[in-house]
Scaffold this motif. Structure first.
Motif, mmCIF file in Angstrom:
data_model
loop_
_atom_site.group_PDB
_atom_site.id
_atom_site.type_symbol
_atom_site.label_atom_id
_atom_site.label_comp_id
_atom_site.label_asym_id
_atom_site.label_seq_id
_atom_site.Cartn_x
_atom_site.Cartn_y
_atom_site.Cartn_z
ATOM 1 N N SER B 211 0.829 -1.196 0.000
ATOM 2 C CA SER B 211 0.000 0.000 0.000
ATOM 3 C C SER B 211 0.874 1.261 0.000
ATOM 4 O O SER B 211 0.624 2.212 -0.757
ATOM 5 C CB SER B 211 -0.916 -0.027 1.223
ATOM 6 O OG SER B 211 -1.736 1.105 1.242
ATOM 7 N N GLU B 212 1.921 1.251 0.809
ATOM 8 C CA GLU B 212 2.830 2.403 0.857
ATOM 9 C C GLU B 212 3.571 2.580 -0.467
ATOM 10 O O GLU B 212 3.735 3.686 -0.956
ATOM 11 C CB GLU B 212 3.861 2.237 1.992
ATOM 12 C CG GLU B 212 3.327 2.699 3.349
ATOM 13 C CD GLU B 212 4.254 2.335 4.504
ATOM 14 O OE1 GLU B 212 5.427 1.965 4.247
ATOM 15 O OE2 GLU B 212 3.804 2.405 5.658
ATOM 16 N N HIS B 215 1.137 3.910 -3.144
ATOM 17 C CA HIS B 215 0.320 5.036 -2.689
ATOM 18 C C HIS B 215 -1.148 4.638 -2.594
ATOM 19 O O HIS B 215 -2.026 5.374 -3.052
ATOM 20 C CB HIS B 215 0.523 6.240 -3.622
ATOM 21 C CG HIS B 215 1.971 6.633 -3.759
ATOM 22 N ND1 HIS B 215 2.672 7.257 -2.745
ATOM 23 C CD2 HIS B 215 2.870 6.430 -4.752
ATOM 24 C CE1 HIS B 215 3.921 7.461 -3.123
ATOM 25 N NE2 HIS B 215 4.085 6.945 -4.342
ATOM 26 N N GLY B 216 -1.359 3.452 -2.056
ATOM 27 C CA GLY B 216 -2.725 3.009 -1.795
ATOM 28 C C GLY B 216 -3.420 2.335 -2.968
ATOM 29 O O GLY B 216 -4.532 1.840 -2.833
ATOM 30 N N ASP B 219 -3.411 -3.209 -2.358
ATOM 31 C CA ASP B 219 -3.297 -3.610 -0.944
ATOM 32 C C ASP B 219 -3.705 -5.070 -0.751
ATOM 33 O O ASP B 219 -4.422 -5.421 0.168
ATOM 34 C CB ASP B 219 -4.126 -2.679 -0.052
ATOM 35 C CG ASP B 219 -5.614 -2.763 -0.360
ATOM 36 O OD1 ASP B 219 -5.981 -3.399 -1.378
ATOM 37 O OD2 ASP B 219 -6.405 -2.218 0.414
#
Lengths: 250, 250
Positions: B211-212, B215-216, B219
């Motif tokens: 996710s990091e 940038h989302g 996930d």
């Protein structure tokens, strides 16, 4: 060729160690070694391997017997059994997509798991040697592999690729000469004729090496040993064993 | 866990590198890397591997295409193709004992050659990184493996296990979290239930990591990715390809 840094120096002085001092391997040391193993690359991050660290003397004794009576399997403080392992992938498929066919039986997936185990093991071997320990790989784990699997309670889709003795060295063997670089490294295309032209020189090197190590008792050329190796019916049970464990080689 | 020495520190900071500076790889550097690879252990000293170092831009371009359009295969200064190789053993048998049946088709010998190639490659990877170079393994070499074999003029009983891009890094990716040690390391016996109890925590770790990094945008849990992986019909041509190359998996 002089080693340009301590890591390459370490790699270049590798030799298999089959005799160990009484010093035990601390749990923290074992964890450091296996953690370093985990940092090796893995196909699509599947990490398709596991390792069983056998310390229990009775289990080591039994494994030494199953590996063909190699005393160092019993004598080393820790015996690592490196396994190719697809069980986590199959369990995940059963959990998320039970309606789909899964393909753990593909030859491709067998290669992925086997290579993943080997890359992790070699990283662990390097880490162990950097800490002053010695190792030797044990292919004999595949001699009676079904019994080994039972002893270690391996689940389906897990098979022992090789063992690895781990301990503090109580011997300093000579480094064994490798094939000439030119016999192994090709540029842009595989040039069999050129590469193989270096094998005669290697036979000479190995005859001298073996003769010196055995005080003249043995002096067989390397290529002759290879002929013996490939004409031996070595572990013909592997295919059926693997099939029965879920590695169907489709 | 702090690294107790520079070699373990090096192993622990491994990440795959897919972007390279313009700096070329000297011939002496390449030789040092492959020589370090050769120092890895090998089953009964058979050294059943070879490596083709591809530098020619046109061949790299073609290989990038055959690997599924991975630009870094073309862009890296040297692309190594690590091959399992039983041809030296078979040739030796033909020379010394043509009257005997040879068993290069055994699954056991396939494992030996594949593992030998992997151990050598991983040693080479460590050596490369110790010299400031970066690498990434390329399983995509098996996508169109018959065409790769033809392009590199591989003889019978030689197959490309994986590729490896080699070059000076022009990126510093984050180290990817591995499975918890407890999910991989077993003591004395394989304890599936205990090991697998750590997978939920790893799913959380990887969801946060992915996710990091995206940038989302993504996930997905690791176990879910594994389900997708094992239900995909990945490289189903491998069995037939290998059979045709002399690896009959008997």
């Amino acid at each position: 060729m002089n080693a340009p840094n301590p890591t390459i120096e370490l790699l270049m002085r590798h030799r298999s160690i089959r005799k160990y001092t009484d010093q035990s391997v601390e749990r923290s040391t074992l964890e450091q070694i296996v953690s370093a193993g985990q940092m090796a690359s893995s196909s699509s991050h599947v990490q398709a391997y596991s390792v069983v660290a056998v310390k229990d003397p009775e289990r080591k004794r039994k494994l030494a017997e199953l590996c063909g009576g190699q005393a160092y399997v019993e004598e080393c403080p820790v015996f690592l059994v490196w396994c190719a392992d697809l069980h986590r992938l199959k369990d995940a498929a059963d959990k998320y997509t039970p309606e789909l066919e899964s393909h753990e039986g593909l030859t491709e997936n067998f290669i992925i798991a086997t290579v993943d185990a080997a890359l992790a093991a070699q990283n662990a071997a390097v880490a162990a040697e950097s800490l002053g320990l010695g190792i030797v790989y044990i292919g004999g784990i595949r001699n009676r592999i079904a019994e080994v699997s039972e002893l270690l309670e391996l689940p389906e889709l897990v098979y022992p690729v090789f063992g690895m003795c781990l301990g503090y060295p109580d011997q300093t063997p000579v480094v064994r000469p490798r094939l000439p670089l030119e016999a192994v490294l090709h540029i842009d295309r595989f040039d069999k004729e050129k590469a193989d032209s270096h094998l005669d020189a290697y036979d000479d090197t190995m005859v001298q090496y073996i003769s010196e190590r055995t005080h003249g008792a043995r002096d067989t050329a390397w290529t002759r040993l290879m002929a013996d190796k490939i004409t031996a019916l070595s572990r013909p049970h592997m295919r059926e064993y693997l099939y029965n464990r879920g590695f169907k080689m489709e």
